[in-house]
Enzyme design. Structure first.
Site, PDB file in Angstrom:
ATOM      1  CD  GLU A  44     -12.316   2.988  -0.277  1.00 47.21           C
ATOM      2  OE1 GLU A  44     -12.070   4.182  -0.070  1.00 47.21           O
ATOM      3  OE2 GLU A  44     -13.351   2.619  -0.874  1.00 47.21           O
ATOM      4  CB  CYS A  61      -6.850   6.162   5.352  1.00 49.73           C
ATOM      5  SG  CYS A  61      -8.153   5.165   6.038  1.00 49.73           S
TER       6      CYS A  61
HETATM    7  P1  NAD Z   1       1.359   1.239   0.148  1.00 46.78           P
HETATM    8  O1  NAD Z   1       0.700   1.718  -1.091  1.00 46.78           O
HETATM    9  O2  NAD Z   1       2.797   1.542   0.328  1.00 46.78           O
HETATM   10  O3  NAD Z   1       1.237  -0.336   0.231  1.00 46.78           O
HETATM   11  C1  NAD Z   1      -0.017  -1.000   0.124  1.00 46.78           C
HETATM   12  C2  NAD Z   1       0.226  -2.386  -0.416  1.00 46.78           C
HETATM   13  O4  NAD Z   1       0.606  -2.292  -1.798  1.00 46.78           O
HETATM   14  C3  NAD Z   1       1.369  -3.147   0.274  1.00 46.78           C
HETATM   15  O5  NAD Z   1       0.979  -4.489   0.427  1.00 46.78           O
HETATM   16  C4  NAD Z   1       2.500  -3.024  -0.722  1.00 46.78           C
HETATM   17  O6  NAD Z   1       3.447  -4.052  -0.612  1.00 46.78           O
HETATM   18  C5  NAD Z   1       1.723  -3.146  -2.021  1.00 46.78           C
HETATM   19  N1  NAD Z   1       2.429  -2.675  -3.225  1.00 46.78           N
HETATM   20  C6  NAD Z   1       3.330  -1.679  -3.335  1.00 46.78           C
HETATM   21  N2  NAD Z   1       3.706  -1.548  -4.632  1.00 46.78           N
HETATM   22  C7  NAD Z   1       3.012  -2.464  -5.335  1.00 46.78           C
HETATM   23  C8  NAD Z   1       2.936  -2.826  -6.712  1.00 46.78           C
HETATM   24  N3  NAD Z   1       3.650  -2.191  -7.641  1.00 46.78           N
HETATM   25  N4  NAD Z   1       2.114  -3.824  -7.072  1.00 46.78           N
HETATM   26  C9  NAD Z   1       1.362  -4.463  -6.151  1.00 46.78           C
HETATM   27  N5  NAD Z   1       1.378  -4.168  -4.836  1.00 46.78           N
HETATM   28  C10 NAD Z   1       2.192  -3.185  -4.435  1.00 46.78           C
HETATM   29  O7  NAD Z   1       0.492   1.738   1.405  1.00 46.78           O
HETATM   30  P2  NAD Z   1       0.779   1.550   2.968  1.00 46.78           P
HETATM   31  O8  NAD Z   1       1.963   2.398   3.349  1.00 46.78           O
HETATM   32  O9  NAD Z   1       0.796   0.112   3.364  1.00 46.78           O
HETATM   33  O10 NAD Z   1      -0.541   2.189   3.598  1.00 46.78           O
HETATM   34  C11 NAD Z   1      -0.673   3.553   3.807  1.00 46.78           C
HETATM   35  C12 NAD Z   1      -1.591   4.175   2.791  1.00 46.78           C
HETATM   36  O11 NAD Z   1      -2.831   3.487   2.803  1.00 46.78           O
HETATM   37  C13 NAD Z   1      -1.926   5.628   3.110  1.00 46.78           C
HETATM   38  O12 NAD Z   1      -1.869   6.392   1.934  1.00 46.78           O
HETATM   39  C14 NAD Z   1      -3.357   5.543   3.639  1.00 46.78           C
HETATM   40  O13 NAD Z   1      -4.105   6.724   3.484  1.00 46.78           O
HETATM   41  C15 NAD Z   1      -3.906   4.408   2.844  1.00 46.78           C
HETATM   42  N6  NAD Z   1      -5.063   3.796   3.500  1.00 46.78           N
HETATM   43  C16 NAD Z   1      -6.293   4.106   3.008  1.00 46.78           C
HETATM   44  C17 NAD Z   1      -7.438   3.574   3.607  1.00 46.78           C
HETATM   45  C18 NAD Z   1      -8.809   3.938   3.085  1.00 46.78           C
HETATM   46  O14 NAD Z   1      -9.766   3.281   3.450  1.00 46.78           O
HETATM   47  N7  NAD Z   1      -8.920   4.950   2.237  1.00 46.78           N
HETATM   48  C19 NAD Z   1      -7.308   2.721   4.704  1.00 46.78           C
HETATM   49  C20 NAD Z   1      -6.028   2.415   5.171  1.00 46.78           C
HETATM   50  C21 NAD Z   1      -4.907   2.958   4.542  1.00 46.78           C
END
Ligand code: NAD
Length: 543
Positions: free
Chosen positions: A293, A327
């Protein structure tokens, strides 16, 4: 072996507590906020049920008071990532063989611990570590987290019950096997409940996870992990691995035992994980399940028949609760020119009433954004609007990071429906309005549908039922969660299963059986009671 088929409780949503002054829940929370504010926790990795300290550490701070350190956490290196993989693969075999009732009862116990024994603890950690006010924390860290568990037990029961037909001389069965290997659960900072569910929905179906929590939500996530263990989740079934996403992701992607990724976060991260899986495809034991998501550019479409006050309230709450870091947060709104003056004056009134500040002052509606890079990113959009001839700031536009990362709720009005802040996800308290001519509903619907690459949430406001029905059809693919006369945030488990398609993810609907089914690989078993003893069919024997 106990072969009875058990009845689980009929799930219901956890009631949201009110936290009125002097109430027992408010007093308990205030005590816990004080305790956690005065403590600096040391957070280890947890692999195979054991705490691991690597001495490569990072800091957890309060976003609204960033000089205040809440915890020091240890980061995983290559050695610990390998240990976590071995631990998860070993634990999966034992866990998936365990009686389903035992797995479900552990999930239900976690829900009880969250809602009773640790309600104040998980709320305080979410409030202080992720800068949520009480209400935003309560609906997330307690209620939604518990709802996921209680409803998923019921959804899983339905999946297990779903069996093929049999006939005389044969019995057919479906065995819902856990995936072979481990699931990589990668959680975002913004919802404690999502972090819990990204692990526990695969775990409920018999899988083991390696959990990469977001660096900015490690405090609440660590408390969750301890609750999982207290409830009886066995060693190795969830392995807690804070650290660099890039490093952990790289080594996990290279494991032959990667059976699935359960992700919530940004598109950039999910796309890179998906690409890595593609590159490694021939190395894996099975095709990994990819459930993600991701982002949103969520809209409110206002029809000329709408009630302006209702629109203003929905737009303000939908865009600015939790600083727009949902989100599902409304970030663009299409308003007919006939309603703009009234909606504008109503929403300006709300912006004057909503206070911003520390989470411990319960009068604050808005708190801080999560960290400095997010703050800098959000203000770059505000500055862009301030300098543009195509936009004006209706309210807000102020920011200050001297104490905490504070950005005032900001409404931008633009004359360009493709203005940058109408198209890109900002993930902060910024809403952009485009005012359209009343005669151009159709053209504006086309803009609404085609402006952003996402398809997560959207809302329509209007009292003309025929027009609303038409808009609902017209925007069929614009949002996976569509709201009529309501804000586009606040989905509730069991009521509005959540997720979107297009650029917003795989739309496997967290909080529903669509999601759980992704974590099993069914085996069909046919048993014949009296097996044939020759190869010939009766008609061949006519002579
Ligand atoms: P992010 O992508 O920066 O981080 C998410 C996770 O991914 C973190 O734990 C981060 O450490 C990890 N990560 C980053 N690079 C990685 C890699 N190369 N390999 C493995 N893991 C890695 O997102 P965020 O800032 O924590 O959250 C915000 C985003 O989440 C927004 O875009 C929002 O829309 C989305 N979001 C979506 C939903 C949904 O249901 N659609 C719900 C909540 C948040």
């Amino acid at each position: 072996m106990n072969n009875s088929i058990h009845n689980f409780p009929i799930p219901a949503n956890e009631p949201i507590k009110e936290y009125l002054k002097g109430s027992p829940e408010r007093l308990a929370l205030e005590r816990e906020l004080k305790r956690q504010s005065e403590t600096a926790v040391e957070i280890p990795l947890i692999i195979d049920g054991k705490e691991v300290f690597t001495n490569d550490t990072g800091k957890v701070v309060m976003p609204h008071d960033h000089k205040h350190t809440l915890a020091i956490y240890h980061k995983a290196g290559e050695k610990e990532i390998k240990m976590a993989i071995d631990s998860a693969v070993k634990a999966q075999k034992i866990w998936s063989d365990l009686n389903w009732t035992t797995r479900a009862s552990i999930m239900l116990k976690i829900a009880e611990l969250l809602t009773i024994k640790y309600r104040a603890v998980i709320n305080a950690a979410t409030m202080l570590g992720q800068s949520k006010n009480i209400y935003q924390s309560e609906i997330d860290a307690v209620c939604e987290a518990a709802d996921f568990l209680r409803f998923n037990v019921s959804f899983a029961t339905d999946i297990y019950k779903n069996q093929p037909i049999s006939s005389f001389n044969q019995l057919n069965r479906m065995e819902y096997r856990a995936l072979e290997g481990f699931v990589f659960a990668v959680s975002p900072f913004n919802f404690t409940s999502i972090a819990s569910n990204l692990n526990l929905s695969p775990v409920m179906m018999g899988n083991a996870t390696i959990w990469k929590p977001a660096t900015t939500s490690i405090l609440s996530n660590y408390y969750l992990m301890k609750i999982f263990m207290e409830a009886g989740v066995p060693a190795g079934v969830v392995n807690f691995l804070p650290g660099s996403g890039a490093l952990i992701g790289k080594h996990i992607m290279e494991s032959r035992d990667l059976a699935g990724i359960h992700f919530t976060g940004s598109n950039a991260t999910f796309n890179s994980l998906w690409n890595s899986v593609g590159d490694m495809l021939t190395k894996y034991k099975s095709y990994p399940r990819l459930v993600g998501e991701t982002g949103g550019k969520d809209f409110i479409f206002v029809h000329p028949s709408a009630n302006p006050k209702e629109v203003a309230v929905a737009a303000f709450s939908g865009a600015f609760e939790y600083q727009g870091q949902k989100c599902s947060a409304a970030s663009r709104i299409y308003i007919p020119e006939s309603l703009w003056p009234e909606i504008k004056s109503e929403i300006i009134k709300l912006s004057k009433e909503a206070k911003m500040g520390d989470v411990c002052d319960f009068k604050n509606f808005v708190n801080a954004v999560i960290d400095e890079s997010s703050f800098d990113n959000i203000i770059s959009y505000i500055e862009f609007a301030k300098e543009s001839d195509e936009a004006e700031i209706i309210f807000g536009g102020d920011y200050d990071k001297s104490v905490g990362y504070f950005v005032s709720p900001t409404l931008i009005k633009t004359v360009n429906p493709h203005f940058k802040s109408m198209e890109e996800e900002i993930f902060g308290p910024v809403l952009t309005a485009y005012v359209y001519e009343n005669s151009k509903v159709e053209e504006t619907l086309k803009l609404c549908d085609e402006t952003s690459p996402y398809g997560l949430t959207g809302a329509v406001f209007g009292s003309d039922r025929l027009a609303v029905a038409e808009i609902c059809n017209r925007l069929r693919y614009s949002a996976g969660n569509f709201y009529i006369n309501d804000k586009p945030t606040g989905a509730v488990v069991g009521k509005q299963p959540f997720g979107g398609s297009r650029g917003s993810g795989t739309n496997d609907k967290a909080g529903g059986s669509f999601n759980l089914i992704r974590w099993v690989s069914p085996r069909t078993i046919k048993e014949t009671f009296i097996s044939p003893t020759d190869i010939f069919y009766p008609y061949m024997k006519e002579d």
